[in-house]
Design a protein around this motif. Structure first.
Motif, short mmCIF file in Angstrom:
data_model
loop_
_atom_site.label_atom_id
_atom_site.label_comp_id
_atom_site.label_asym_id
_atom_site.label_seq_id
_atom_site.Cartn_x
_atom_site.Cartn_y
_atom_site.Cartn_z
N ARG A 90 -2.97 4.75 -1.04
CA ARG A 90 -3.13 3.33 -0.75
C ARG A 90 -3.07 2.48 -2.02
O ARG A 90 -2.39 1.46 -2.05
CB ARG A 90 -4.47 3.11 -0.04
CG ARG A 90 -4.77 1.66 0.31
CD ARG A 90 -6.09 1.57 1.06
NE ARG A 90 -6.51 0.20 1.32
CZ ARG A 90 -6.08 -0.53 2.35
NH1 ARG A 90 -5.22 -0.03 3.20
NH2 ARG A 90 -6.51 -1.77 2.53
N HIS A 99 0.87 -1.18 0.00
CA HIS A 99 0.00 0.00 0.00
C HIS A 99 0.91 1.24 0.00
O HIS A 99 1.85 1.32 0.79
CB HIS A 99 -0.92 0.01 1.23
CG HIS A 99 -1.96 -1.07 1.18
ND1 HIS A 99 -2.22 -1.90 2.25
CD2 HIS A 99 -2.80 -1.43 0.19
CE1 HIS A 99 -3.20 -2.74 1.90
NE2 HIS A 99 -3.57 -2.47 0.66
N HIS A 117 3.01 -3.54 6.95
CA HIS A 117 1.94 -2.59 6.62
C HIS A 117 1.79 -1.58 7.76
O HIS A 117 2.48 -1.66 8.79
CB HIS A 117 0.62 -3.34 6.41
CG HIS A 117 0.53 -4.04 5.10
ND1 HIS A 117 -0.22 -3.58 4.05
CD2 HIS A 117 1.16 -5.16 4.67
CE1 HIS A 117 -0.08 -4.40 3.02
NE2 HIS A 117 0.75 -5.37 3.37
N THR A 118 0.86 -0.64 7.56
CA THR A 118 0.42 0.26 8.62
C THR A 118 -1.10 0.37 8.51
O THR A 118 -1.70 -0.26 7.64
CB THR A 118 1.03 1.68 8.50
OG1 THR A 118 0.34 2.39 7.45
CG2 THR A 118 2.52 1.64 8.19
N GLU A 139 1.91 3.78 3.25
CA GLU A 139 2.29 3.18 4.54
C GLU A 139 3.79 3.34 4.77
O GLU A 139 4.58 2.41 4.66
CB GLU A 139 1.83 1.72 4.54
CG GLU A 139 0.31 1.64 4.32
CD GLU A 139 -0.27 0.24 4.41
OE1 GLU A 139 0.50 -0.72 4.58
OE2 GLU A 139 -1.50 0.13 4.31
N GLU A 142 -5.83 -2.43 7.86
CA GLU A 142 -4.48 -2.63 7.34
C GLU A 142 -4.24 -1.57 6.30
O GLU A 142 -4.24 -1.72 5.19
CB GLU A 142 -4.23 -4.03 6.80
CG GLU A 142 -5.37 -4.64 6.01
CD GLU A 142 -5.31 -4.38 4.53
OE1 GLU A 142 -4.33 -4.75 3.90
OE2 GLU A 142 -6.25 -3.78 4.02
ZN LIG Z 1 -1.44 -2.00 4.10
#
Ligand SMILES: [Zn+2]
Length: 396
Positions: free
Chosen positions: A158, A116, A209-210, A119, A396
Motif C-alpha cells: 500500500r 496505493h 483504487h481498490t 491495488e 480504500e
Molecule cells: Zn487506494
C-alpha cells in the motif's frame, strides 16, 4: 485544448469529523468540527514550461520532466516515462504515462492508478481503457498514469517506503497535492506529478483504487454528488454503490477538485489480485464518461440506472473488539438492518469470543478478507445515510 473550465468547483466545504466506536456495534459519533478551509484558488494556470524532454530514453520510452499534451502529435498514442523524485542512489523513480491524443481537439481526461501500490485492479482497469482507445477516432485527449507510487507498486504494498529516518511507510493518498520542496520524498514526488504532469493536463480526472490488503470492497465510486460535474460522471458507472462523502482532504481526487478539476474515485474490489468482472464494469463506466465528454463517439453502455445504484453518504465501521478468526455472516452488497448480526469471531478453542451487529441499516460496502483479526481492525463497513455526514474512515 487548453485552460480549465472553472476555477474552484461549487462544492460543499470539507467537514472534519471523527468516529468513535466502542466495541462492536456502538453508535457512530460524528463530531463536526470547523469546516476546513479549502484552497480553491490553487497555484497557477496550466503548463508554464510546456513539455520538457530530459534526453533520457528508458526501454524505448522517452523521459519527460514536464508534459503538456498539447505539444504531442494528434491522432496517435504516446508512451512516456515521467521523471519523479530521486531515490537515495540519485536515480529517479519514473512513472508510466500513456497519452491517447485524439485527431481532433476536445476535452482532456486524466486517469490515475497505483497511488496505493497493492491495488492491481485499479491499474488494470486504466490500461484496459487505454487499450480500447483509437486516437484517430477521438476528439480530445486521455492521459493515463498507472504507477503513481512507483516504489510501493514495485513491492505491491500500500505505502511508499520513505527512507528519511529509517524506513517509514507513507500513504501516498494523504499527501496531495504534494510539495516539491517538502522534507519527505513521497510528498516531493506528489508535487512533481501534480504540478508538471497531472493538473496541467486535466479537464476532469479519475483516480482509481481498490480495497486494501486484508480488506476487500464492493464496486463503488467515491463521489461528491452535490457537485453537478462529478455527479454526472459517477452515475455513468454500472456499479451498485456510490459513497457520497468528501472523505479526506489530501487524497488525490480531492486535490484535483480543489484545483477546479472535477474528480472522483472508483473502488474496484480487493487488493493484490485482478477482479476481471469488476474491472469490466469500471471500464464500461469510464468509456461512458469519455462519451459524456465527447472524447469518444458511440452509444452509452450500462449506467448506474441499470443496476439501481445505492447512494449512501456515510460508512459505518464495525471494529474488532477481540482477537480471533472472523466468520462473516453477510456478503458484499448485502442489505442489512440495524441490529442485524453480521460477523462472529472464534478463538483457538472454537469458542465464540465476539459477535458483531450493524448499528445502522444500509449495504455492506467492505469486509475484512484476512481471516485473522486483532482488536481494533475494521471488520465491516456499512454504507448508509445520515443527516449530517462527516469526513470518515472509509475503505480504500
Ligand atoms: Zn487506494
Amino acid at each position: 485544448m487548453s485552460g480549465r473550465p472553472h476555477e474552484g468547483l461549487d462544492r460543499r466545504d470539507f467537514m472534519f469529523a471523527s468516529i468513535a466506536t466502542v466495541g462492536a456495534s456502538a453508535a457512530l459519533a460524528v463530531s463536526t468540527g470547523a469546516a476546513a478551509a479549502q484552497d480553491t484558488a490553487s497555484a497557477s494556470a496550466g503548463p508554464s514550461s510546456g513539455t520538457v524532454y530530459t534526453g533520457d530514453v528508458i526501454q524505448g520510452k522517452k523521459v519527460v520532466s514536464a508534459l503538456d499534451v498539447n505539444d504531442l502529435e494528434p491522432g496517435k498514442k504516446h508512451f512516456l516515462y515521467f521523471q519523479g523524485v530521486e531515490m537515495p542512489s540519485g536515480q529517479h523513480w519514473y512513472v508510466s504515462v500513456t497519452v491517447a491524443k485524439g485527431a481532433n481537439p476536445g476535452k482532456r481526461g486524466v486517469l490515475t492508478s497505483g497511488v496505493h501500490g497493492d491495488e492491481m485492479s485499479s491499474i488494470h482497469a486504466v490500461v484496459t481503457v487505454m487499450n480500447q482507445l483509437d486516437p484517430a477516432q477521438m476528439s480530445g485527449t486521455v492521459m493515463a498514469v498507472t504507477d503513481v507510487a512507483r516504489p510501493a507498486v514495485e513491492s505491491m504494498q500500500r505505502r511508499w517506503p520513505n527512507s528519511g529516518r529509517g524506513i517509514d511507510l507513507v500513504d501516498m493518498n494523504r499527501v496531495w497535492p504534494g510539495n516539491e520542496n517538502d522534507i519527505a520524498a513521497a510528498s516531493r514526488h506528489a508535487g512533481l506529478l501534480f504540478n508538471r504532469l497531472l493538473r496541467p493536463n486535466a479537464d476532469f480526472a479519475i483516480d482509481f483504487h481498490t480495497g486494501t490488503t486484508g480488506f476487500e470492497v464492493a464496486a463503488f465510486n467515491i463521489a461528491e454528488m452535490d457537485v453537478p460535474e462529478i455527479k454526472a460522471m459517477a452515475e455513468l458507472y454500472p456499479v451498485g454503490q456510490i459513497f457520497d462523502n468528501p472523505t479526506y482532504p489530501n487524497v488525490l481526487h480531492n486535490a484535483f477538485n480543489a484545483a477546479g478539476i472535477p474528480s472522483f474515485c472508483p473502488e474496484i474490489g480487493a487488493a493484490r489480485h485482478l477482479d476481471p468482472e469488476m474491472i469490466a464494469l469500471f471500464v464500461e463506466g469510464t468509456m461512458n464518461v469519455l462519451k459524456h465528454h465527447g472524447i469518444v463517439a458511440g452509444p452509452m453502455g450500462r449506467t448506474g440506472k441499470d443496476v439501481a445504484v445505492f447512494v449512501g453518504n456515510s460508512a459505518f465501521p464495525i471494529l474488532a473488539s477481540a482477537g480471533g478468526i472472523v466468520e462473516h455472516l453477510v456478503k458484499l452488497n448485502d442489505k442489512v438492518e440495524a441490529g442485524q448480526k453480521i460477523a462472529i469471531q472464534r478463538n483457538g478453542f472454537g469458542e465464540v469470543v465476539a459477535e458483531y451487529a450493524s448499528g445502522v441499516a444500509g449495504e455492506v460496502t467492505g469486509q475484512r478478507s484476512d481471516a485473522m483479526s486483532e482488536p481494533g481492525n475494521p471488520l465491516v463497513f456499512i454504507l448508509f445515510n445520515q443527516s449530517a455526514p462527516g469526513t470518515e474512515d472509509y475503505p480504500e
